[in-house]
Enzyme design. Structure first.
Site, PDB file in Angstrom:
ATOM      1  N   THR A   1       0.528  -0.411  -5.237  1.00  0.00           N
ATOM      2  CA  THR A   1       0.141   1.453  -5.305  1.00  0.00           C
ATOM      3  C   THR A   1       1.408   1.915  -5.469  1.00  0.00           C
ATOM      4  O   THR A   1       2.316   1.761  -5.628  1.00  0.00           O
ATOM      5  CB  THR A   1      -0.730   1.559  -5.049  1.00  0.00           C
ATOM      6  OG1 THR A   1       0.037   1.666  -3.351  1.00  0.00           O
ATOM      7  CG2 THR A   1      -2.014  -0.002  -5.053  1.00  0.00           C
TER       8      THR A   1
ATOM      9  N   MET B   1       0.923  -0.929  -0.019  1.00  0.00           N
ATOM     10  CA  MET B   1       0.277   0.132  -0.054  1.00  0.00           C
ATOM     11  C   MET B   1       1.171   1.463   0.056  1.00  0.00           C
ATOM     12  O   MET B   1       0.497   2.473   0.770  1.00  0.00           O
ATOM     13  CB  MET B   1      -1.034   0.234   0.784  1.00  0.00           C
ATOM     14  CG  MET B   1      -1.283  -1.390   1.393  1.00  0.00           C
ATOM     15  SD  MET B   1      -2.674  -1.844   2.702  1.00  0.00           S
ATOM     16  CE  MET B   1      -1.209  -1.424   4.267  1.00  0.00           C
ATOM     17  N   ASP B   2       1.339   1.424  -1.330  1.00  0.00           N
ATOM     18  CA  ASP B   2       2.354   2.957  -0.797  1.00  0.00           C
ATOM     19  C   ASP B   2       1.666   3.770  -2.045  1.00  0.00           C
ATOM     20  O   ASP B   2       1.245   4.057  -2.377  1.00  0.00           O
ATOM     21  CB  ASP B   2       3.554   1.815  -2.384  1.00  0.00           C
ATOM     22  CG  ASP B   2       5.265   3.075  -2.089  1.00  0.00           C
ATOM     23  OD1 ASP B   2       4.792   3.757  -1.213  1.00  0.00           O
ATOM     24  OD2 ASP B   2       6.189   2.722  -3.019  1.00  0.00           O
ATOM     25  N   GLY B   3       2.603   5.262  -1.182  1.00  0.00           N
ATOM     26  CA  GLY B   3       2.108   6.409  -2.067  1.00  0.00           C
ATOM     27  C   GLY B   3       1.390   6.568  -0.959  1.00  0.00           C
ATOM     28  O   GLY B   3       0.882   8.450  -1.266  1.00  0.00           O
TER      29      GLY B   3
END
Length: 313
Positions: A260, A88-90
């Site tokens: 992501t 779950m990046d960003g």
């Protein structure tokens, strides 16, 4: 657990699920610019979290359906992945690009996660493994680490009853011994309270390292050899898999990995388990990853032919 911000104001929501729009508008944080100091990070987080709109975070109790829900027409139930892993990046970049404190990026990410779990539950996914905090994340600013520990604590407290009611099982992979003692106790409580559930198994990777997962498995096997319980010739890939931290789930190897924010790397996540996993990289930041993006990832997965090193049919 003491934190440098008003933790009790981070998520003032009831224990329900909600739907997620494709994109999140800045207007959902009314009067935010009047309250935001420029620096430092911890002070900005403290002030900003008290301005999160309650309706933005609130969840719809009816959105979790305990009976089988029809899939979108684009999907085939027979081709659905059983286990999905997610990086779950960003969250931070989403907030910074909007001139918001990091805390609001994580707040938006939590809402997206709830919707992602809801969709996975309703669409028949059996297991989710969520990369929440890597062993390298301890090197981030202390205020941000404190924020994340506080969010884990808050979300677990708020969601425990809902997990138990809806048949969701929670497991933690990673070295929990380095977490705050109160969080360790809460994790133990949540794991025990949901261990008999089977509708959806959520594995949360906290203080997790894919490399160390393999190392600790090898150490365990080496000790068994030393103790005379097995011979070196008995060691194979199945034995290693049985000692990895994902052994707690029925499907230890994910069928699909979603990452992501446009990054094209694994970042030390499930290195052994992802050997034959299909990879999907989304350019959306995690707080913008809604139902349309999830559907795109699943459609891409269902169009692929998984060969596991063999020939195509």
């Amino acid at each position: 657990m003491a934190f440098s911000f008003q933790l009790q104001q981070v998520f003032p929501f009831p224990v329900k699920f909600c739907s997620q729009p494709k994109s999140i508008k800045l207007q959902i944080f009314p009067n935010l610019t009047k309250r935001l100091p420029i620096h430092p990070l911890a002070s900005a987080q403290n002030n900003a979290t008290s301005n999160i709109d309650h309706n933005y975070i609130a969840m719809d109790e009816s959105s979790i359906n305990e009976e089988e829900v029809p899939l979108p027409t684009e999907l085939s139930r027979e081709l659905m992945p059983k286990h999905i892993a997610v990086i779950m990046d960003g969250n931070r970049r989403w907030a910074k690009r909007r001139g918001l404190p990091v805390a609001l990026g994580y707040a938006a990410g939590i809402r997206v996660l709830r919707n992602f779990v809801k969709l996975s539950y309703n669409w028949g996914i059996s297991a989710l493994t969520l990369f929440a905090f890597s062993s390298e994340n301890w090197f981030r600013p202390k205020a941000e680490v404190d924020l994340l520990m506080g969010l884990f604590d808050k979300v677990l407290k708020d969601e425990l009853e809902n997990l138990a009611r809806t048949g969701i099982r929670l497991s933690i992979i990673g070295d929990a011994s380095q977490l705050p003692k109160s969080l360790q106790d809460l994790i133990d409580k949540a794991v025990m309270a949901t261990k008999a559930n089977s509708r959806l198994h959520i594995l949360v990777a906290i203080n997790y390292s894919g490399q160390y997962d393999v190392v600790q498995a090898c150490q365990t096997i080496a000790q068994r050899v030393k103790d005379g319980n097995i011979e070196p010739e008995d060691i194979n890939s199945l034995l290693v898999e049985q000692e990895l931290q994902t052994k707690c789930t029925e499907f230890p190897s994910p069928d699909l990995l979603i990452r992501t924010s446009g990054e094209l790397r694994l970042s030390n996540f499930l290195l052994w388990q992802l050997a034959y996993t299909e990879l999907f990289f989304s350019h959306s930041q995690w707080p913008d990853f809604g139902e349309a993006e999830f559907l795109e990832a699943l459609c891409s997965f269902q169009q692929r032919q998984r060969r596991y090193g063999g020939q195509s049919s």
